[in-house]
Design an enzyme around this catalytic site. Structure first.
Site, mmCIF file in Angstrom:
data_model
loop_
_atom_site.group_PDB
_atom_site.id
_atom_site.type_symbol
_atom_site.label_atom_id
_atom_site.label_comp_id
_atom_site.label_asym_id
_atom_site.label_seq_id
_atom_site.Cartn_x
_atom_site.Cartn_y
_atom_site.Cartn_z
ATOM 1 N N ARG A 254 -102.416 67.599 -9.749
ATOM 2 C CA ARG A 254 -102.395 68.409 -10.978
ATOM 3 C C ARG A 254 -103.405 67.891 -11.986
ATOM 4 O O ARG A 254 -103.839 66.750 -11.935
ATOM 5 C CB ARG A 254 -101.012 68.415 -11.616
ATOM 6 C CG ARG A 254 -100.510 67.051 -12.118
ATOM 7 C CD ARG A 254 -100.711 66.794 -13.598
ATOM 8 N NE ARG A 254 -100.393 65.438 -13.984
ATOM 9 C CZ ARG A 254 -101.279 64.468 -14.052
ATOM 10 N NH1 ARG A 254 -102.536 64.679 -13.739
ATOM 11 N NH2 ARG A 254 -100.938 63.245 -14.430
ATOM 12 N N GLU B 183 -99.565 64.908 -23.471
ATOM 13 C CA GLU B 183 -99.670 63.649 -22.735
ATOM 14 C C GLU B 183 -98.690 62.619 -23.278
ATOM 15 O O GLU B 183 -98.575 62.436 -24.500
ATOM 16 C CB GLU B 183 -101.111 63.143 -22.859
ATOM 17 C CG GLU B 183 -101.688 62.591 -21.595
ATOM 18 C CD GLU B 183 -101.796 63.606 -20.464
ATOM 19 O OE1 GLU B 183 -100.858 63.663 -19.629
ATOM 20 O OE2 GLU B 183 -102.791 64.336 -20.402
ATOM 21 N N HIS B 184 -97.975 61.983 -22.364
ATOM 22 C CA HIS B 184 -96.944 60.990 -22.697
ATOM 23 C C HIS B 184 -95.814 61.635 -23.503
ATOM 24 O O HIS B 184 -95.163 60.962 -24.316
ATOM 25 C CB HIS B 184 -97.549 59.777 -23.425
ATOM 26 C CG HIS B 184 -98.412 58.950 -22.509
ATOM 27 N ND1 HIS B 184 -97.909 57.973 -21.691
ATOM 28 C CD2 HIS B 184 -99.740 59.024 -22.238
ATOM 29 C CE1 HIS B 184 -98.898 57.448 -20.974
ATOM 30 N NE2 HIS B 184 -100.022 58.077 -21.283
ATOM 31 N N ASP C 101 -93.638 63.805 -21.660
ATOM 32 C CA ASP C 101 -92.576 64.196 -20.709
ATOM 33 C C ASP C 101 -91.375 63.252 -20.753
ATOM 34 O O ASP C 101 -90.229 63.693 -20.772
ATOM 35 C CB ASP C 101 -93.113 64.401 -19.276
ATOM 36 C CG ASP C 101 -93.807 63.202 -18.660
ATOM 37 O OD1 ASP C 101 -94.013 62.180 -19.357
ATOM 38 O OD2 ASP C 101 -94.132 63.282 -17.452
ATOM 39 N N GLY D 66 -105.902 57.098 -7.677
ATOM 40 C CA GLY D 66 -106.133 56.420 -8.957
ATOM 41 C C GLY D 66 -107.031 57.205 -9.894
ATOM 42 O O GLY D 66 -107.629 56.642 -10.802
ATOM 43 N N GLY E 42 -105.958 59.808 -11.745
ATOM 44 C CA GLY E 42 -105.169 60.456 -12.796
ATOM 45 C C GLY E 42 -104.879 61.913 -12.501
ATOM 46 O O GLY E 42 -104.559 62.683 -13.411
ATOM 47 N N SER F 299 -102.178 61.782 -7.420
ATOM 48 C CA SER F 299 -102.209 61.592 -5.962
ATOM 49 C C SER F 299 -100.826 61.153 -5.464
ATOM 50 O O SER F 299 -100.376 61.594 -4.399
ATOM 51 C CB SER F 299 -103.273 60.579 -5.571
ATOM 52 O OG SER F 299 -103.109 59.377 -6.289
ATOM 53 N N ASP G 114 -95.485 65.368 -13.259
ATOM 54 C CA ASP G 114 -96.360 65.433 -12.085
ATOM 55 C C ASP G 114 -95.641 66.030 -10.881
ATOM 56 O O ASP G 114 -96.170 66.901 -10.184
ATOM 57 C CB ASP G 114 -96.886 64.036 -11.744
ATOM 58 C CG ASP G 114 -97.643 63.409 -12.903
ATOM 59 O OD1 ASP G 114 -97.880 64.107 -13.902
ATOM 60 O OD2 ASP G 114 -97.984 62.218 -12.808
ATOM 61 N N TYR H 254 -97.832 51.200 -19.233
ATOM 62 C CA TYR H 254 -97.073 52.463 -19.232
ATOM 63 C C TYR H 254 -95.595 52.215 -19.574
ATOM 64 O O TYR H 254 -95.054 52.851 -20.490
ATOM 65 C CB TYR H 254 -97.245 53.168 -17.881
ATOM 66 C CG TYR H 254 -96.626 54.546 -17.811
ATOM 67 C CD1 TYR H 254 -97.391 55.690 -18.044
ATOM 68 C CD2 TYR H 254 -95.279 54.709 -17.515
ATOM 69 C CE1 TYR H 254 -96.826 56.960 -17.978
ATOM 70 C CE2 TYR H 254 -94.700 55.960 -17.455
ATOM 71 C CZ TYR H 254 -95.475 57.090 -17.677
ATOM 72 O OH TYR H 254 -94.902 58.336 -17.613
HETATM 73 C C1 GAF Z 1 -98.380 59.860 -15.655
HETATM 74 C C2 GAF Z 1 -96.887 60.012 -15.459
HETATM 75 F F1 GAF Z 1 -96.583 59.998 -14.134
HETATM 76 C C3 GAF Z 1 -96.392 61.315 -16.089
HETATM 77 O O1 GAF Z 1 -94.998 61.402 -15.980
HETATM 78 C C4 GAF Z 1 -96.826 61.398 -17.561
HETATM 79 O O2 GAF Z 1 -96.051 60.552 -18.366
HETATM 80 C C5 GAF Z 1 -98.309 61.105 -17.695
HETATM 81 O O3 GAF Z 1 -98.682 59.885 -17.061
HETATM 82 C C6 GAF Z 1 -98.736 61.025 -19.144
HETATM 83 O O4 GAF Z 1 -98.594 62.264 -19.753
HETATM 84 O O5 GAF Z 1 -99.088 60.842 -14.987
#
Ligand code: GAF
Length: 397
Positions: A37, A43-44, A46, A136, A138, A141, A186, A236
């Site tokens: 995807r 972003e960050h 979810d 790797g 982003g 995979s 993802d 993370y």
């Molecule tokens: C990675 C994580 F796997 C997702 O869940 C999400 O938090 C993303 O980072 C950041 O938006 O892909």
């Protein structure tokens, strides 16, 4: 060197060939695939129960294989990684004890999916993996491998779960065996993504709204910084903990329930870094909802502006960008016809995503290549994708 993006039939043929080579004459009984995807915005958010807006890609992981009579499992990957063996053998225990993660690391996703499969016990099998999702990079995979493997197991022994429970099982596999306490984005979009659409996912209710994205005047360009990202380190999980801490100081279940007013009022009870992390999340959730509305209206300029705000916030407040991603995003923004550009995915390397007018594609690519040429980084344009078709990847510079 330019090379063309592998097609699904091409990947299946490659996997079948390797299967024949490894396991002899017997052909695999089934072939399945699941997509990677790209996240357009959100972003960050979810794991903070917010909104995300990803789309599934024509970059996929394929699994071919066959059930065996015993409890032995052999999996071979076609991916070249000099540091890790391409074959793994293990046995499924008869007492139901879980498979522990170990080496090779790519096999942990397979083990994790077996452990979280909704119709245990899983039979023994032989399988081969082939993928066009860059490792790797982003672009998910690992989620595409988990979802493809889950689908493979469904072929061997059907489960009775729905698609959302499949995505959740794959997310659990990532938590327990992939070592990343990821959100649901993802795996969710890999299972439920729809051709010609982005998916607005409400990560609290797990409801998804497809947003059409098939305007022939529009192209989505994905550019790989070629900086390998790994989310298995401490950064993370630390971001996730900071968000949880901020939510708890604000007296909320998650940052989804918090407003900027709540955050301002609690500012003196939060350290500066935690405040910044929470501010990114609260604003990004709001941006994503607005961006989805803009996309529905075809308001691409507005959408692009939100993408740039998202990138800046990830760079300055959430601190998950890197110099190469910043350069790629700002180089793209210098070209007329580009609406917006930003880093995509977890960060610390990986790709940028750029929304632009179709007629501006050639000059955008050229401009990015010229700009990045000046530097010592190895940057290359991995693939140019639109929902209407896939263009061949461009060579490294
Ligand atoms: C990675 C994580 F796997 C997702 O869940 C999400 O938090 C993303 O980072 C950041 O938006 O892909």
């Amino acid at each position: 060197m330019a090379s063309s993006l592998p097609t699904v039939p091409g990947l299946v043929a490659e996997a079948r060939r390797l299967y024949g080579q490894e396991f002899g004459e017997e052909a695999p009984q089934t072939a399945v695939c699941a997509p990677g995807r790209v996240n357009l915005i959100g972003e960050h958010t979810d794991y903070n129960q917010g909104f995300v807006l990803p789309m599934a890609l024509p970059l996929v992981t394929v699994v071919v294989g066959r059930q065996t009579s015993g409890q032995d499992v052999t999996v071979v990957t076609a991916s070249e990684d000099a540091d890790e063996p391409r074959r793994v053998d293990f046995s499924l225990s008869s007492d139901g004890s879980p498979l522990s993660p170990g080496l090779p690391s790519w096999a942990n996703y397979v083990k994790g999916v077996i452990c979280h499969y909704r119709a245990p016990p899983v039979p023994g099998f032989r399988a081969v993996i082939a993928s066009s999702v860059p490792l790797g990079g982003g672009l998910s995979s690992s989620a595409s491998l988990e979802v493809a493997f889950y689908t493979f197991l469904q072929q061997l022994k059907p489960d009775d779960g729905d698609k959302v429970s499949k995505a959740v099982a794959c997310q659990q596999a990532e938590h327990t065996h992939g070592g990343v306490p990821c959100g649901i984005m993802d795996q969710f979009v890999s299972v439920l993504g729809r051709e010609g659409h982005a998916l607005l996912i409400d990560c609290r209710s797990l409801e998804a709204t497809p947003v059409p994205l098939a305007d022939p005047g529009l192209v989505i360009l994905i550019t790989n910084s070629n900086v390998k990202h790994s989310l298995t380190g401490s950064e993370y999980p630390m971001r996730r903990r900071q968000c949880e801490m901020a939510a708890s100081v604000l007296g909320k279940d998650s940052l989804r329930d918090a407003t900027m007013k709540d955050l301002e009022e609690a500012q003196d009870r939060l350290d500066d870094v935690t405040y910044q992390r929470a501010r990114h999340v609260i604003e990004e959730i709001d941006r994503t909802a607005r961006a989805a509305e803009a996309l529905k209206r075809g308001a691409y300029k507005e959408f692009g502006k939100l993408m740039v705000e998202s990138h800046n916030s990830l760079r300055d407040l959430y601190e998950v960008s890197c110099v190469e991603l910043d350069e790629l995003a700002s180089a793209a923004m210098e070209v007329e016809g580009v609406f917006g550009s930003r880093m995509t995915g977890g960060g610390f390397g990986g790709c940028t995503v750029t929304l632009l007018q179709a007629h501006a594609i050639e000059r955008t690519i050229l401009h990015i290549q010229v700009k990045t040429h000046k530097h010592t980084y190895t940057l290359y344009t991995e693939a140019v994708l639109s929902n209407l078709g896939v263009r061949p990847p461009l060579g490294g510079v």
